[in-house]
Design an enzyme around this catalytic site. Structure first.
Site, PDB file in Angstrom:
ATOM      1  N   GLY A   1      -8.555  -2.260   0.462  1.00 54.19           N
ATOM      2  CA  GLY A   1      -8.314  -3.597  -0.069  1.00 54.19           C
ATOM      3  C   GLY A   1      -7.616  -4.528   0.890  1.00 54.19           C
ATOM      4  O   GLY A   1      -7.172  -5.608   0.489  1.00 54.19           O
TER       5      GLY A   1
ATOM      6  N   ILE B   1       5.888   3.022   5.849  1.00 55.19           N
ATOM      7  CA  ILE B   1       6.311   1.633   6.031  1.00 55.19           C
ATOM      8  C   ILE B   1       6.246   0.847   4.716  1.00 55.19           C
ATOM      9  O   ILE B   1       7.223   0.169   4.360  1.00 55.19           O
ATOM     10  CB  ILE B   1       5.506   0.950   7.155  1.00 55.19           C
ATOM     11  CG1 ILE B   1       5.875   1.571   8.509  1.00 55.19           C
ATOM     12  CG2 ILE B   1       5.781  -0.549   7.176  1.00 55.19           C
ATOM     13  CD1 ILE B   1       5.106   1.016   9.689  1.00 55.19           C
TER      14      ILE B   1
ATOM     15  N   GLY C   1       0.800  -1.216   0.000  1.00 60.39           N
ATOM     16  CA  GLY C   1       0.000   0.000   0.000  1.00 60.39           C
ATOM     17  C   GLY C   1       0.832   1.265   0.000  1.00 60.39           C
ATOM     18  O   GLY C   1       1.978   1.290  -0.424  1.00 60.39           O
TER      19      GLY C   1
ATOM     20  N   GLU D   1      -3.456  -3.549  -5.217  1.00 56.44           N
ATOM     21  CA  GLU D   1      -4.548  -2.577  -5.265  1.00 56.44           C
ATOM     22  C   GLU D   1      -4.062  -1.250  -5.848  1.00 56.44           C
ATOM     23  O   GLU D   1      -4.718  -0.629  -6.660  1.00 56.44           O
ATOM     24  CB  GLU D   1      -5.074  -2.367  -3.841  1.00 56.44           C
ATOM     25  CG  GLU D   1      -5.982  -1.176  -3.653  1.00 56.44           C
ATOM     26  CD  GLU D   1      -6.264  -0.939  -2.177  1.00 56.44           C
ATOM     27  OE1 GLU D   1      -6.601   0.195  -1.823  1.00 56.44           O
ATOM     28  OE2 GLU D   1      -6.156  -1.894  -1.380  1.00 56.44           O
TER      29      GLU D   1
END
Length: 425
Positions: free
Chosen positions: A330, A213, A209, A232
């Site tokens: 997602g 991080i 994502g 995603e």
């Protein structure tokens, strides 16, 4: 194609209309600005705005809308987060893979869809550029489609291409697309990135994502071989791995050779990289995020983040107590798909403590917190202090494993709180 002025197109919108707004880097900022100004000036009211994360909305002037607009967010971004009140700014929890169904079935009816597209090619086809996701479904099911044509929007291959005849009104804009790139990481973030990279095998397919991080993970993957990308969304960090040959997509089982997502977030370099790039595909969220598709790629590694995790493995990722700060997105789509993938790993990355020093590993989630990923779906949890593999562990074993990767100064207290829970069954 007949070009109209924004003011003429705004006249099409009636009081009480429900609108869908194209999101992320594709947010049509110019049109949304004029739309909200008209609402502030009492020329429009009762408007509902459905959207994912939007950029450039007049967040500093939302208080002036005074109930004339309701933001119905599938994801509460940082521009609306501080205004969340269940009234002007509200939240619709839904897996990203299933939002298109809400449009198709009329659960979230769309009167008008407002999008930003690339200029038409010689055959009259435009593309949704950097965000196909749920937007294609909104285009398909809206009564009226308004397109802001922008030469800065890249032409991206995949499901986001459609003919001019499917658009009812056109306006022109050369506004700069939203741009974002994170390069600075803390030592703890880099440590988490390195630990997660140690879990990712060569020839794995990754989902990662947005945020510090995830970007630290991507930076730590340099040196891996023949990774695949089915995510995603992805950012500049993934683009860098494509450019340096780490991501080749050679060994993916579905859509080999292509980097797949349903939307992109990045800067101008990323936008230029994906423009007419046949090795990049943006497809709809009901395809990309469908766990039945995600699991088909062997060694899928889904890497997501969280707000808080309790000692049984319940994962809160969209709220702090009752206050919504993001969305389901997602996470569950990919956690489930990765868990079912051959040799796959569903990974949650989280700092052991929040910025103000509170432990993110807790004996009980905060009152009102939503569980995005259930304890039954929890797999690998990674903090800067280590890796906890929860797969197959009992509740008591999970608690001990999670306490071992919490902040050292929190472990004694967490151990005591878990003991109290066991004593008061």
């Amino acid at each position: 194609m007949k070009i109209s002025t924004i003011e003429d197109v705004l006249d099409v919108i009636d009081n009480g209309s429900s609108l869908f707004i194209h999101g992320a880097d594709a947010t049509p900022k110019l049109f949304v600005k004029k739309l909200l100004e008209r609402c502030i000036d009492d020329r429009l009211s009762g408007i509902s705005l459905y959207h994912l994360h939007t950029h450039g909305i007049l967040d500093e002037e939302i208080h002036k809308l005074d109930g004339k607009v309701k933001f119905k967010c599938f994801f509460v971004g940082d521009n609306l987060r501080k205004h969340f009140d269940f009234e002007t700014v509200d939240y619709i929890p839904c897996f990203l893979s299933e939002i298109p169904i809400l449009f198709a079935n009329g659960n979230c009816p769309i009167d008008i869809c407002i999008i930003q597209v690339s200029p038409p090619d010689k055959h009259g086809y435009v593309t949704l550029g950097t965000s196909v996701d749920v937007t294609k479904s909104a285009v398909d099911h809206a009564k009226i489609v308004i397109a802001q044509i922008n030469p800065n929007m890249p032409r991206v291959h995949g499901d986001g291409s459609f003919h001019l005849t499917e658009i009812d009104y056109f306006i022109e804009s050369d506004e700069i697309l939203y741009s974002d790139r994170c390069e600075l990481f803390t030592d703890d973030e880099m440590r988490i990135g390195e630990l997660i990279a140690s879990l990712v095998e060569d020839r794995s397919t990754i989902q990662c994502g947005i945020g510090n991080i995830p970007n630290a993970v991507l930076k730590s993957l340099t040196g891996h071989k023949d990774l695949g990308l089915h995510s995603e969304m992805w950012t500049n960090g993934a683009m860098d791995l494509i450019k340096n040959g780490t991501i080749t997509n050679k060994f993916k089982q579905i859509i080999p050779g292509k980097s797949v997502a349903c939307f992109l977030v990045g800067d101008k370099e990323l936008h230029e990289f994906v423009d007419d790039n046949e090795n990049v595909l943006l497809r709809t969220s009901d395809y990309v995020n469908n766990p039945a598709n995600v699991k088909l790629n062997d060694k899928t590694c889904a890497i997501n983040s969280a707000v808080e995790i309790d000692l049984t493995g319940q994962i809160c990722a969209d709220s702090i107590g009752n206050r919504i700060i993001s969305g389901v997105g997602g996470q569950m789509d990919f956690m489930r798909g990765a868990f079912l993938s051959k040799s796959g790993k569903a990974i949650i990355a989280i700092n052991s403590r929040a910025r103000k020093g509170q432990s993110k590993i807790v004996s009980r989630l905060k009152y009102g917190s939503g569980v995005v990923t259930t304890r039954a779906h929890a797999d690998y949890i990674v903090t800067e202090n280590g890796i906890a593999n929860l797969r197959g562990l009992s509740l008591n074993e999970r608690a001990k494993s999670l306490i071992s990767i919490s902040h050292p100064d929190d472990r004694e207290r967490l151990d005591r709180e878990w003991f109290d829970i066991k004593q008061h069954l």
